[in-house]
Design a protein around this motif. Structure first.
Motif, PDB file in Angstrom:
ATOM      1  N   MET A  41     -27.085  56.832 -20.315  1.00  0.00           N
ATOM      2  CA  MET A  41     -26.540  55.625 -20.896  1.00  0.00           C
ATOM      3  C   MET A  41     -25.023  55.593 -20.817  1.00  0.00           C
ATOM      4  O   MET A  41     -24.432  54.551 -21.046  1.00  0.00           O
ATOM      5  CB  MET A  41     -26.972  55.494 -22.353  1.00  0.00           C
ATOM      6  CG  MET A  41     -28.450  55.223 -22.527  1.00  0.00           C
ATOM      7  SD  MET A  41     -28.992  55.184 -24.236  1.00  0.00           S
ATOM      8  CE  MET A  41     -28.037  53.866 -24.918  1.00  0.00           C
ATOM      9  N   CYS A  42     -24.391  56.718 -20.520  1.00  0.00           N
ATOM     10  CA  CYS A  42     -22.925  56.782 -20.559  1.00  0.00           C
ATOM     11  C   CYS A  42     -22.324  57.222 -19.235  1.00  0.00           C
ATOM     12  O   CYS A  42     -21.224  57.767 -19.212  1.00  0.00           O
ATOM     13  CB  CYS A  42     -22.490  57.730 -21.669  1.00  0.00           C
ATOM     14  SG  CYS A  42     -23.020  57.196 -23.303  1.00  0.00           S
ATOM     15  N   VAL A  43     -23.014  56.978 -18.142  1.00  0.00           N
ATOM     16  CA  VAL A  43     -22.506  57.429 -16.847  1.00  0.00           C
ATOM     17  C   VAL A  43     -21.187  56.745 -16.500  1.00  0.00           C
ATOM     18  O   VAL A  43     -20.323  57.339 -15.842  1.00  0.00           O
ATOM     19  CB  VAL A  43     -23.575  57.262 -15.740  1.00  0.00           C
ATOM     20  CG1 VAL A  43     -23.760  55.812 -15.335  1.00  0.00           C
ATOM     21  CG2 VAL A  43     -23.262  58.122 -14.549  1.00  0.00           C
ATOM     22  N   GLY A  44     -20.978  55.536 -16.967  1.00  0.00           N
ATOM     23  CA  GLY A  44     -19.708  54.850 -16.733  1.00  0.00           C
ATOM     24  C   GLY A  44     -18.542  55.572 -17.371  1.00  0.00           C
ATOM     25  O   GLY A  44     -17.448  55.639 -16.800  1.00  0.00           O
ATOM     26  N   GLU A  45     -18.774  56.125 -18.568  1.00  0.00           N
ATOM     27  CA  GLU A  45     -17.721  56.871 -19.243  1.00  0.00           C
ATOM     28  C   GLU A  45     -17.378  58.150 -18.480  1.00  0.00           C
ATOM     29  O   GLU A  45     -16.225  58.560 -18.411  1.00  0.00           O
ATOM     30  CB  GLU A  45     -18.131  57.216 -20.682  1.00  0.00           C
ATOM     31  CG  GLU A  45     -18.063  56.025 -21.611  1.00  0.00           C
ATOM     32  CD  GLU A  45     -19.332  55.174 -21.612  1.00  0.00           C
ATOM     33  OE1 GLU A  45     -20.157  55.291 -20.684  1.00  0.00           O
ATOM     34  OE2 GLU A  45     -19.482  54.374 -22.548  1.00  0.00           O
ATOM     35  N   LEU A  46     -18.394  58.784 -17.886  1.00  0.00           N
ATOM     36  CA  LEU A  46     -18.141  59.981 -17.087  1.00  0.00           C
ATOM     37  C   LEU A  46     -17.294  59.622 -15.862  1.00  0.00           C
ATOM     38  O   LEU A  46     -16.331  60.319 -15.541  1.00  0.00           O
ATOM     39  CB  LEU A  46     -19.459  60.625 -16.661  1.00  0.00           C
ATOM     40  CG  LEU A  46     -19.341  61.890 -15.822  1.00  0.00           C
ATOM     41  CD1 LEU A  46     -18.606  62.984 -16.582  1.00  0.00           C
ATOM     42  CD2 LEU A  46     -20.730  62.368 -15.406  1.00  0.00           C
ATOM     43  N   ALA A  47     -17.622  58.532 -15.197  1.00  0.00           N
ATOM     44  CA  ALA A  47     -16.840  58.091 -14.044  1.00  0.00           C
ATOM     45  C   ALA A  47     -15.396  57.803 -14.457  1.00  0.00           C
ATOM     46  O   ALA A  47     -14.454  58.156 -13.741  1.00  0.00           O
ATOM     47  CB  ALA A  47     -17.481  56.847 -13.428  1.00  0.00           C
ATOM     48  N   THR A  48     -15.208  57.186 -15.614  1.00  0.00           N
ATOM     49  CA  THR A  48     -13.864  56.877 -16.109  1.00  0.00           C
ATOM     50  C   THR A  48     -13.097  58.157 -16.427  1.00  0.00           C
ATOM     51  O   THR A  48     -11.900  58.265 -16.116  1.00  0.00           O
ATOM     52  CB  THR A  48     -13.948  55.969 -17.351  1.00  0.00           C
ATOM     53  OG1 THR A  48     -14.617  54.762 -16.987  1.00  0.00           O
ATOM     54  CG2 THR A  48     -12.563  55.650 -17.893  1.00  0.00           C
ATOM     55  N   ALA A  49     -13.766  59.150 -17.028  1.00  0.00           N
ATOM     56  CA  ALA A  49     -13.113  60.426 -17.338  1.00  0.00           C
ATOM     57  C   ALA A  49     -12.600  61.093 -16.072  1.00  0.00           C
ATOM     58  O   ALA A  49     -11.489  61.622 -16.037  1.00  0.00           O
ATOM     59  CB  ALA A  49     -14.080  61.348 -18.075  1.00  0.00           C
ATOM     60  N   VAL A  50     -13.413  61.067 -15.023  1.00  0.00           N
ATOM     61  CA  VAL A  50     -12.984  61.664 -13.755  1.00  0.00           C
ATOM     62  C   VAL A  50     -11.830  60.859 -13.160  1.00  0.00           C
ATOM     63  O   VAL A  50     -10.825  61.419 -12.732  1.00  0.00           O
ATOM     64  CB  VAL A  50     -14.171  61.751 -12.767  1.00  0.00           C
ATOM     65  CG1 VAL A  50     -13.690  62.178 -11.389  1.00  0.00           C
ATOM     66  CG2 VAL A  50     -15.223  62.716 -13.292  1.00  0.00           C
ATOM     67  N   GLN A  51     -11.975  59.542 -13.159  1.00  0.00           N
ATOM     68  CA  GLN A  51     -10.948  58.676 -12.576  1.00  0.00           C
ATOM     69  C   GLN A  51      -9.584  58.893 -13.214  1.00  0.00           C
ATOM     70  O   GLN A  51      -8.557  58.931 -12.537  1.00  0.00           O
ATOM     71  CB  GLN A  51     -11.356  57.218 -12.724  1.00  0.00           C
ATOM     72  CG  GLN A  51     -10.335  56.230 -12.179  1.00  0.00           C
ATOM     73  CD  GLN A  51     -10.771  54.783 -12.371  1.00  0.00           C
ATOM     74  OE1 GLN A  51     -11.848  54.498 -12.868  1.00  0.00           O
ATOM     75  NE2 GLN A  51      -9.917  53.870 -11.980  1.00  0.00           N
ATOM     76  N   TYR A  52      -9.560  59.076 -14.541  1.00  0.00           N
ATOM     77  CA  TYR A  52      -8.286  59.199 -15.248  1.00  0.00           C
ATOM     78  C   TYR A  52      -7.912  60.637 -15.590  1.00  0.00           C
ATOM     79  O   TYR A  52      -6.929  60.866 -16.292  1.00  0.00           O
ATOM     80  CB  TYR A  52      -8.303  58.321 -16.502  1.00  0.00           C
ATOM     81  CG  TYR A  52      -8.242  56.857 -16.138  1.00  0.00           C
ATOM     82  CD1 TYR A  52      -7.029  56.275 -15.754  1.00  0.00           C
ATOM     83  CD2 TYR A  52      -9.386  56.088 -16.131  1.00  0.00           C
ATOM     84  CE1 TYR A  52      -6.971  54.946 -15.393  1.00  0.00           C
ATOM     85  CE2 TYR A  52      -9.334  54.740 -15.763  1.00  0.00           C
ATOM     86  CZ  TYR A  52      -8.127  54.180 -15.392  1.00  0.00           C
ATOM     87  OH  TYR A  52      -8.072  52.867 -15.022  1.00  0.00           O
ATOM     88  N   GLY A  53      -8.696  61.599 -15.112  1.00  0.00           N
ATOM     89  CA  GLY A  53      -8.338  62.996 -15.289  1.00  0.00           C
ATOM     90  C   GLY A  53      -8.445  63.513 -16.714  1.00  0.00           C
ATOM     91  O   GLY A  53      -7.716  64.418 -17.098  1.00  0.00           O
ATOM     92  N   ALA A  54      -9.347  62.943 -17.499  1.00  0.00           N
ATOM     93  CA  ALA A  54      -9.519  63.400 -18.884  1.00  0.00           C
ATOM     94  C   ALA A  54     -10.074  64.821 -18.906  1.00  0.00           C
ATOM     95  O   ALA A  54     -10.904  65.187 -18.086  1.00  0.00           O
ATOM     96  CB  ALA A  54     -10.470  62.467 -19.628  1.00  0.00           C
ATOM     97  N   ASP A  55      -9.592  65.615 -19.842  1.00  0.00           N
ATOM     98  CA  ASP A  55     -10.133  66.958 -20.033  1.00  0.00           C
ATOM     99  C   ASP A  55     -11.297  66.854 -21.003  1.00  0.00           C
ATOM    100  O   ASP A  55     -11.103  66.744 -22.225  1.00  0.00           O
ATOM    101  CB  ASP A  55      -9.058  67.890 -20.613  1.00  0.00           C
ATOM    102  CG  ASP A  55      -7.983  68.205 -19.583  1.00  0.00           C
ATOM    103  OD1 ASP A  55      -8.309  68.278 -18.386  1.00  0.00           O
ATOM    104  OD2 ASP A  55      -6.825  68.366 -19.984  1.00  0.00           O
ATOM    105  N   VAL A  56     -12.510  66.883 -20.474  1.00  0.00           N
ATOM    106  CA  VAL A  56     -13.689  66.719 -21.310  1.00  0.00           C
ATOM    107  C   VAL A  56     -14.861  67.481 -20.706  1.00  0.00           C
ATOM    108  O   VAL A  56     -15.022  67.539 -19.489  1.00  0.00           O
ATOM    109  CB  VAL A  56     -14.043  65.216 -21.484  1.00  0.00           C
ATOM    110  CG1 VAL A  56     -14.380  64.565 -20.152  1.00  0.00           C
ATOM    111  CG2 VAL A  56     -15.158  65.010 -22.460  1.00  0.00           C
ATOM    112  N   THR A  57     -15.622  68.122 -21.582  1.00  0.00           N
ATOM    113  CA  THR A  57     -16.880  68.748 -21.177  1.00  0.00           C
ATOM    114  C   THR A  57     -18.003  68.034 -21.911  1.00  0.00           C
ATOM    115  O   THR A  57     -17.971  67.903 -23.128  1.00  0.00           O
ATOM    116  CB  THR A  57     -16.906  70.254 -21.521  1.00  0.00           C
ATOM    117  OG1 THR A  57     -15.869  70.900 -20.784  1.00  0.00           O
ATOM    118  CG2 THR A  57     -18.237  70.878 -21.152  1.00  0.00           C
ATOM    119  N   VAL A  58     -18.978  67.552 -21.163  1.00  0.00           N
ATOM    120  CA  VAL A  58     -20.115  66.810 -21.710  1.00  0.00           C
ATOM    121  C   VAL A  58     -21.356  67.687 -21.595  1.00  0.00           C
ATOM    122  O   VAL A  58     -21.587  68.298 -20.551  1.00  0.00           O
ATOM    123  CB  VAL A  58     -20.329  65.497 -20.927  1.00  0.00           C
ATOM    124  CG1 VAL A  58     -21.559  64.763 -21.412  1.00  0.00           C
ATOM    125  CG2 VAL A  58     -19.098  64.621 -21.012  1.00  0.00           C
TER     126      VAL A  58
END
Length: 105
Positions: free
Chosen positions: A1-18
């Motif tokens: 349900m949140c694949v768009g948020e994952l794409a956005t995290a990669v696009q903007y270089g967010a430091d996040v582990t899901v």
């Protein structure tokens, strides 16, 4: 349900582990449908490899499917200290109904 948020995290270089607890369903909605005597609809899908999806976006990713195969060794390579990562943990949803009943009555 949140694949768009994952794409956005990669696009903007967010430091996040899901961590995805992957049971192949929207289990709480599935249980509610069953409790109300409704036909299960739109809440289950074939096994999805969310780690492969994350790697497709450019994130580091691992898939864990069987705890027995992990005994005696580290379960995953060290996660990157910075960057995007996803851990796809395949789980069995068969105990959810009892857990839901115990926690919510």
């Amino acid at each position: 349900m949140c694949v768009g948020e994952l794409a956005t995290a990669v696009q903007y270089g967010a430091d996040v582990t899901v961590i995805v607890f992957n049971d192949g369903a929207l289990s709480l909605i599935d249980l509610k449908q069953q409790q109300r005597g409704m036909k299960t609809a739109g809440v289950r899908w074939p096994s999805s490899d969310f780690a492969a999806v994350a790697r497709g976006f450019g994130a580091a990713a691992w898939r864990v499917g069987d705890a027995r195969g992990l005994r005696g060794r580290p379960p995953l390579p060290p996660a990157p200290r910075r960057g995007r990562a996803l851990i796809d943990v395949v789980v069995d949803p068969s105990g959810y109904a009892a857990q839901l009943k115990a926690s919510r009555g």
